[in-house]
Scaffold this motif. Sequence first.
Motif, PDB file in Angstrom:
ATOM      1  N   ASP A 220     -18.821 -30.418 -10.472  1.00 19.59           N
ATOM      2  CA  ASP A 220     -19.048 -29.815 -11.789  1.00 19.59           C
ATOM      3  C   ASP A 220     -20.443 -30.165 -12.306  1.00 19.59           C
ATOM      4  N   TYR A 221     -20.824 -31.410 -12.151  1.00 15.36           N
ATOM      5  CA  TYR A 221     -22.109 -31.858 -12.690  1.00 15.36           C
ATOM      6  C   TYR A 221     -23.258 -31.328 -11.830  1.00 15.36           C
ATOM      7  N   GLU A 222     -23.023 -31.207 -10.526  1.00 11.03           N
ATOM      8  CA  GLU A 222     -24.049 -30.642  -9.648  1.00 11.03           C
ATOM      9  C   GLU A 222     -24.305 -29.179 -10.002  1.00 11.03           C
TER      10      GLU A 222
ATOM     11  N   ALA B  96     -28.014 -25.228 -12.322  1.00 13.50           N
ATOM     12  CA  ALA B  96     -28.362 -24.205 -13.319  1.00 13.50           C
ATOM     13  C   ALA B  96     -29.660 -24.564 -14.037  1.00 13.50           C
ATOM     14  N   LEU B  97     -29.849 -25.834 -14.328  1.00 14.70           N
ATOM     15  CA  LEU B  97     -31.080 -26.265 -14.989  1.00 14.70           C
ATOM     16  C   LEU B  97     -32.271 -26.170 -14.037  1.00 14.70           C
ATOM     17  N   ARG B  98     -32.053 -26.487 -12.765  1.00 19.02           N
ATOM     18  CA  ARG B  98     -33.132 -26.376 -11.772  1.00 19.02           C
ATOM     19  C   ARG B  98     -33.580 -24.934 -11.616  1.00 19.02           C
ATOM     20  N   GLN B  99     -32.617 -24.023 -11.587  1.00 18.56           N
ATOM     21  CA  GLN B  99     -32.960 -22.614 -11.400  1.00 18.56           C
ATOM     22  C   GLN B  99     -33.812 -22.083 -12.543  1.00 18.56           C
ATOM     23  N   ARG B 100     -33.694 -22.693 -13.698  1.00 21.10           N
ATOM     24  CA  ARG B 100     -34.517 -22.289 -14.852  1.00 21.10           C
ATOM     25  C   ARG B 100     -35.797 -23.107 -14.933  1.00 21.10           C
ATOM     26  N   ASN B 101     -36.058 -23.908 -13.900  1.00 19.83           N
ATOM     27  CA  ASN B 101     -37.276 -24.724 -13.833  1.00 19.83           C
ATOM     28  C   ASN B 101     -37.341 -25.735 -14.987  1.00 19.83           C
TER      29      ASN B 101
ATOM     30  N   ARG C 277     -30.032 -39.429 -10.478  1.00 24.25           N
ATOM     31  CA  ARG C 277     -30.809 -40.275  -9.590  1.00 24.25           C
ATOM     32  C   ARG C 277     -29.978 -40.563  -8.349  1.00 24.25           C
ATOM     33  N   LYS C 278     -30.605 -41.171  -7.351  1.00 26.30           N
ATOM     34  CA  LYS C 278     -29.938 -41.355  -6.061  1.00 26.30           C
ATOM     35  C   LYS C 278     -28.640 -42.145  -6.199  1.00 26.30           C
ATOM     36  N   GLU C 279     -28.697 -43.289  -6.903  1.00 26.52           N
ATOM     37  CA  GLU C 279     -27.521 -44.149  -6.983  1.00 26.52           C
ATOM     38  C   GLU C 279     -26.506 -43.680  -8.020  1.00 26.52           C
ATOM     39  N   ILE C 280     -26.946 -42.876  -8.985  1.00 24.84           N
ATOM     40  CA  ILE C 280     -26.053 -42.311 -10.002  1.00 24.84           C
ATOM     41  C   ILE C 280     -26.365 -40.819 -10.067  1.00 24.84           C
ATOM     42  N   PRO C 281     -25.615 -39.984  -9.350  1.00 22.84           N
ATOM     43  CA  PRO C 281     -26.008 -38.583  -9.148  1.00 22.84           C
ATOM     44  C   PRO C 281     -25.916 -37.693 -10.374  1.00 22.84           C
TER      45      PRO C 281
END
Length: 285
Positions: free
Chosen positions: A85-87, A92-97, A191-195
């Motif tokens: 769900d969080y990914e 969605a935020l990445r796709q909007r840059n 982040r890597k350790e807390i996705p």
Amino acid sequence: MTAPAQLVTRFAPSPTGFLHLGHAHAALLAWRAAREAGGRFLLRIEDIDSTRCRPEFTEAILEDLCWLGLDWDGPVRVQSRHMADYERTLSALRQRNLLYPCFCTRGEIAREIAASASAPHGPDGPLYPGICLRLSAARVEARLAQGEPHALRLNMSRGLRCLDQPLSFEDAVRGRVVCDPARFGDVVLARKEIPASYHLCVTHDDARDGVTMVTRGDDLLPATDLHRLLQALMNWPEPRYAHHRLLADAAGRRLSKRDGAPTLRDLRASGATPAEIRSLAGWPD
């Protein structure tokens, strides 16, 4: 005439230790608000940080709440079981840059801040100085292709440009509060350790679960500015808020796990009853 929405509250502890009186106060506040309004009270376990959260504390939380006399509606949501769900939200935020990768170590950030004559500060300390925001697209792609560890930061200035009006929220104690999310700078959302960060997960889950009133300690009042921004960017509904006082010990220090506040199970072992705990937590029967 549209009927008013059902009141939905929640209690969302992190299983990094046993519950204490401060937690009991927060849980009782949300539970009573829902029950007195004929609404729903939800329980969520915020265990995204696998470096600190432990399953035995989750079990202890459920046991302590039942002993205290609290019940909840529907299944308990355990955040670590819903990473997809969080990914999807991050995607969605990445796709909007609106996100960018940050390869900086804490040491690199600290040195950059120390070298600055006037590093701006926010509620959580010095703001990120934008080191990786200045990287070229080619350099970013090369570092990603090499598998270099990185965090994902919110591009705050770009996010704010997406808004068509100023942000605010309704607080039960303070009335209408105007938001200033820019004071958080480019916050980390994964982040890597807390996705997925607390900020992203809590706003996602409140929207998903239809929470209409967020009750929480007034130490989290500043974070609401950032949460309102995420709600606006994701087109999630705006809940009402009730930021309550934090219980303190005899010396005036807020009760916390870190400072060794007496746990509910310690108090229970000493002979305290649920009614006595509810009274100590500020909610006499």
